[in-house]
Motif scaffolding. Structure first.
Motif, PDB file in Angstrom:
ATOM      1  N   GLN A 177     -55.188  43.838  27.985  1.00 54.95           N
ATOM      2  CA  GLN A 177     -55.792  43.535  29.281  1.00 54.95           C
ATOM      3  C   GLN A 177     -56.170  42.063  29.377  1.00 54.95           C
ATOM      4  N   ARG A 178     -56.773  41.512  28.303  1.00 54.16           N
ATOM      5  CA  ARG A 178     -57.225  40.115  28.346  1.00 54.16           C
ATOM      6  C   ARG A 178     -56.043  39.151  28.457  1.00 54.16           C
ATOM      7  N   LEU A 179     -54.974  39.423  27.727  1.00 54.74           N
ATOM      8  CA  LEU A 179     -53.805  38.544  27.798  1.00 54.74           C
ATOM      9  C   LEU A 179     -53.121  38.651  29.153  1.00 54.74           C
ATOM     10  N   ALA A 180     -52.996  39.874  29.663  1.00 56.77           N
ATOM     11  CA  ALA A 180     -52.367  40.054  30.974  1.00 56.77           C
ATOM     12  C   ALA A 180     -53.178  39.343  32.055  1.00 56.77           C
ATOM     13  N   ALA A 181     -54.515  39.478  31.993  1.00 56.55           N
ATOM     14  CA  ALA A 181     -55.371  38.854  33.004  1.00 56.55           C
ATOM     15  C   ALA A 181     -55.238  37.337  32.982  1.00 56.55           C
ATOM     16  N   ALA A 182     -55.010  36.763  31.789  1.00 62.00           N
ATOM     17  CA  ALA A 182     -54.907  35.308  31.672  1.00 62.00           C
ATOM     18  C   ALA A 182     -53.642  34.757  32.313  1.00 62.00           C
ATOM     19  N   THR A 183     -52.663  35.606  32.590  1.00 57.88           N
ATOM     20  CA  THR A 183     -51.414  35.145  33.208  1.00 57.88           C
ATOM     21  C   THR A 183     -51.417  35.291  34.725  1.00 57.88           C
ATOM     22  N   LEU A 184     -52.493  35.838  35.288  1.00 62.48           N
ATOM     23  CA  LEU A 184     -52.480  36.193  36.703  1.00 62.48           C
ATOM     24  C   LEU A 184     -52.727  34.993  37.606  1.00 62.48           C
ATOM     25  N   ALA A 185     -51.970  34.934  38.693  1.00 62.69           N
ATOM     26  CA  ALA A 185     -52.111  33.838  39.656  1.00 62.69           C
ATOM     27  C   ALA A 185     -53.265  34.082  40.620  1.00 62.69           C
ATOM     28  N   VAL A 186     -53.601  35.351  40.867  1.00 63.48           N
ATOM     29  CA  VAL A 186     -54.636  35.697  41.846  1.00 63.48           C
ATOM     30  C   VAL A 186     -55.779  36.393  41.115  1.00 63.48           C
ATOM     31  N   PRO A 187     -57.004  35.884  41.209  1.00 61.66           N
ATOM     32  CA  PRO A 187     -58.125  36.517  40.502  1.00 61.66           C
ATOM     33  C   PRO A 187     -58.461  37.879  41.090  1.00 61.66           C
ATOM     34  N   SER A 188     -58.955  38.766  40.244  1.00 64.65           N
ATOM     35  CA  SER A 188     -59.255  40.122  40.693  1.00 64.65           C
ATOM     36  C   SER A 188     -60.396  40.148  41.709  1.00 64.65           C
ATOM     37  N   THR A 189     -61.201  39.091  41.779  1.00 65.42           N
ATOM     38  CA  THR A 189     -62.292  39.027  42.752  1.00 65.42           C
ATOM     39  C   THR A 189     -61.778  39.164  44.183  1.00 65.42           C
ATOM     40  N   VAL A 190     -60.517  38.862  44.413  1.00 68.01           N
ATOM     41  CA  VAL A 190     -59.937  38.946  45.755  1.00 68.01           C
ATOM     42  C   VAL A 190     -60.067  40.354  46.329  1.00 68.01           C
ATOM     43  N   ARG A 191     -60.120  41.351  45.485  1.00 64.95           N
ATOM     44  CA  ARG A 191     -60.203  42.721  45.991  1.00 64.95           C
ATOM     45  C   ARG A 191     -61.490  42.974  46.778  1.00 64.95           C
ATOM     46  N   HIS A 192     -62.493  42.125  46.596  1.00 72.24           N
ATOM     47  CA  HIS A 192     -63.755  42.315  47.307  1.00 72.24           C
ATOM     48  C   HIS A 192     -63.734  41.714  48.717  1.00 72.24           C
ATOM     49  N   VAL A 193     -62.603  41.119  49.110  1.00 70.59           N
ATOM     50  CA  VAL A 193     -62.447  40.629  50.480  1.00 70.59           C
ATOM     51  C   VAL A 193     -62.067  41.829  51.336  1.00 70.59           C
ATOM     52  N   ALA A 194     -63.010  42.333  52.120  1.00 70.24           N
ATOM     53  CA  ALA A 194     -62.814  43.610  52.814  1.00 70.24           C
ATOM     54  C   ALA A 194     -61.912  43.491  54.038  1.00 70.24           C
ATOM     55  N   ASP A 195     -62.024  42.385  54.796  1.00 70.09           N
ATOM     56  CA  ASP A 195     -61.182  42.202  55.974  1.00 70.09           C
ATOM     57  C   ASP A 195     -59.736  41.997  55.532  1.00 70.09           C
ATOM     58  N   VAL A 196     -58.827  42.822  56.044  1.00 69.07           N
ATOM     59  CA  VAL A 196     -57.449  42.819  55.543  1.00 69.07           C
ATOM     60  C   VAL A 196     -56.757  41.481  55.795  1.00 69.07           C
TER      61      VAL A 196
END
Length: 540
Positions: A177-196
């Motif tokens: 999980q840690r290695l996969a997360a380090a390769t991501l272009a978009v942070p997971s915090t984006v999921r908290h943006v409720a307006d589509v």
């Protein structure tokens, strides 16, 4: 780049073990079963079903009947409320909600053992992908994170186990999980943006930052199509934000969401200038290293996948996903096929007569429903997914997803199944250039009938000839044909969707709080109110 190389290296042993397992799936599956019975013999479920006395697959099949989620739910709820050793000796780490396509929320228990089983599927898939596309290990990836719009399903009363994962990498756990997360272009915090629309804006902003984007993994292909269609709408504003390192979505974000996202942004004037020159439609110029998009592309997903393929151009390959659900990973991409994930869970295949056979005894060309046993405590669990065997890789069956077994419309005895509808109408819709299609019943004072809602890539819209061809194809189902002959169903109608069909469908499918990743692509809908939800007309 270092994280990507490390991620590939971590997956290499799993790839080698999976490759070897393809030559001996029966032995691998029996070993998994022995491990399940030995480790779970002292659980409440194991004691009730006499695991201590079981020593073979035949013993297991005789002692444990196949179960639906409803039949397993009382056991799951006991574990959710904190009772130890119910379905598994391991503690339940999370309850992951899923609704599938046709029912209310189900709560899937996740243990460390289940996470390990998922890693045993993801590792060989990603390693095989990098083996065929080496550049993927050197660039960033986007694994789709669904926006937290709508409302989350309410956990069962008395639940003490944490609910839900933050993002798709969390399913893996541990170092992976840690290695996969380090390769991501978009942070997971984006999921908290409720307006589509703001969610799409912020996601695009981070994707535009990533010139080295190499891999995109989404569930439904329309998720990415709709994301790309938002780019022209916000292009100038996105370029300005990218240039200045600022964050200006259409709707202001709460400080708790905006602050961590803003911290990940830096002024990028050269990148902004490059994108401004490319324009909003040239995917190859915007992301020159993008090579693979992983998405559903079988059954009804074939239509939106074809649309996405045209949008991406010839340099980007769409790799059809295997059959991966919240409950289990059934198959993974392997070369050009999707092969059974033989090292992940115990698999059985249910024949049309109801008899179950071990997966390694599947026959080429046979159609089956999937039954799975997992380390998370799903014992002989009916997934209601239908598959067809398309040859073998080594001795392991390669599977084609056909549709949901339990997804049926039956207003007047017509018994239309999703798998049948997808097979009957899929070729017609593909030939017509459909970018969106949905078959659904409608009832009014004239009676009941089905309507084909279609949006095409090019004008003019579909003609009534398409409805006649579709009607003839549906009449291959004797129940539908009989209902038509008796006048119980009126002739198939046609509704030409003017625009935004996928968007409206996805918005309605997630209105009850389901994540976009939980919504399976379906051609058949039991709802009868689509005419009021879609913009369009009925041709004379």
């Amino acid at each position: 780049m270092l994280a990507g190389l490390g991620w590939a290296a971590v997956n290499l042993p799993g790839w080698a073990r999976f490759r070897a397992a393809l030559a001996r799936p029966a032995q691998v599956q029996r070993s998994l079963l022995r491990s399940y019975l030995e480790r779970q013999r002292d659980t409440a479920f194991g004691r009730e079903h006499g695991f201590a006395r079981l020593s073979s697959y035949e013993d297991y099949a005789a002692a444990v009947p196949p179960r639906s989620y409803a039949q397993l739910e009382p056991w799951i709820l006991r574990a959710a409320r904190g009772e130890p050793g119910v379905l598994t000796a391991e503690p339940v780490l999370r309850l992951e909600p899923t609704s599938g396509s046709t029912r209310a929320a189900k709560w899937i228990p996740y243990t460390a053992g289940l996470q390990a089983e998922l890693r045993r599927a993801v590792a060989p898939w990603l390693c095989d992908l990098v083996r065929r596309e080496p550049g993927l290990a050197l660039g960033r990836a986007y694994w789709s994170v669904s926006p937290a719009a709508g409302f989350a399903p309410t956990p069962p009363e008395g639940t003490v186990v944490p609910v839900g994962f933050e993002d798709d990498t969390a399913y893996l756990g541990g170092l992976a999980q840690r290695l996969a997360a380090a390769t991501l272009a978009v942070p997971s915090t984006v999921r908290h943006v409720a307006d589509v629309e703001s969610f799409r804006y912020v996601t695009l902003l981070f994707l535009l930052q990533a010139r080295d984007l190499a891999l995109v993994s989404v569930w439904h292909p329309s998720f990415l199509t709709l994301l790309l269609e938002a780019l022209p709408r916000h292009f100038e504003r996105l370029v300005a934000d990218l240039r200045a390192g600022t964050l200006g979505p259409p709707e202001a974000l709460p400080a708790s969401v905006a602050a961590p996202l803003q911290a990940r942004l830096r002024p990028a004037p050269r990148r902004a200038a490059e994108i401004a020159r490319a324009g909003p439609l040239d995917v190859a110029a915007i992301w020159p290293r993008l090579r693979v998009v992983s998405a559903w592309a079988e059954a009804h997903a074939a239509l939106p996948a074809a649309q996405l393929r045209r949008r991406l151009g010839s340099r980007v390959r769409i790799e059809p996903k295997g059959l991966l659900a919240t409950e289990a990973c059934v198959s993974i991409p392997w070369g050009e096929r999707r092969v059974l994930a033989v090292r992940s869970h115990l698999f059985e295949l249910e024949q049309a007569d109801g008899r179950l056979v071990p997966a390694e005894r599947a026959e080429d060309g046979g159609e089956y429903a999937v039954v799975v046993t997992t380390a998370g405590g799903l014992w002989r669990y009916r997934m209601h997914d239908r598959v067809r065997v398309r040859g073998f890789v080594g001795r392991a069956p390669a599977l084609e997803f056909l549709g949901k077994q339990d997804h049926v419309c039956d207003r007047r005895g017509e018994k239309l199944h999703e798998a049948f509808v997808a097979a009957a109408l899929g070729p017609l819709l593909a030939a017509a250039g459909a970018r969106f299609a949905l078959l659904a019943p409608e009832e009014d004072e004239r009676g009941c009938g089905y309507t084909l809602f279609v949006e095409l890539e090019a004008s003019p819209g579909p003609s009534v000839g398409l409805a006649l061809e579709a009607e003839a194809a549906l009449c291959a189902n004797p129940h539908y044909a009989h209902a038509r002959r008796l006048g119980q169903l009126r002739a198939l109608g046609l509704f030409v969707v003017a625009r935004g069909g996928e968007e409206a469908w996805l918005r309605r499918a997630t209105a009850d709080g389901r994540r976009a990743g939980d919504v399976k692509p379906l051609l058949l809908s039991p709802r009868d109110d689509w005419a009021g939800l879609l913009e369009g007309r009925r041709p004379r």
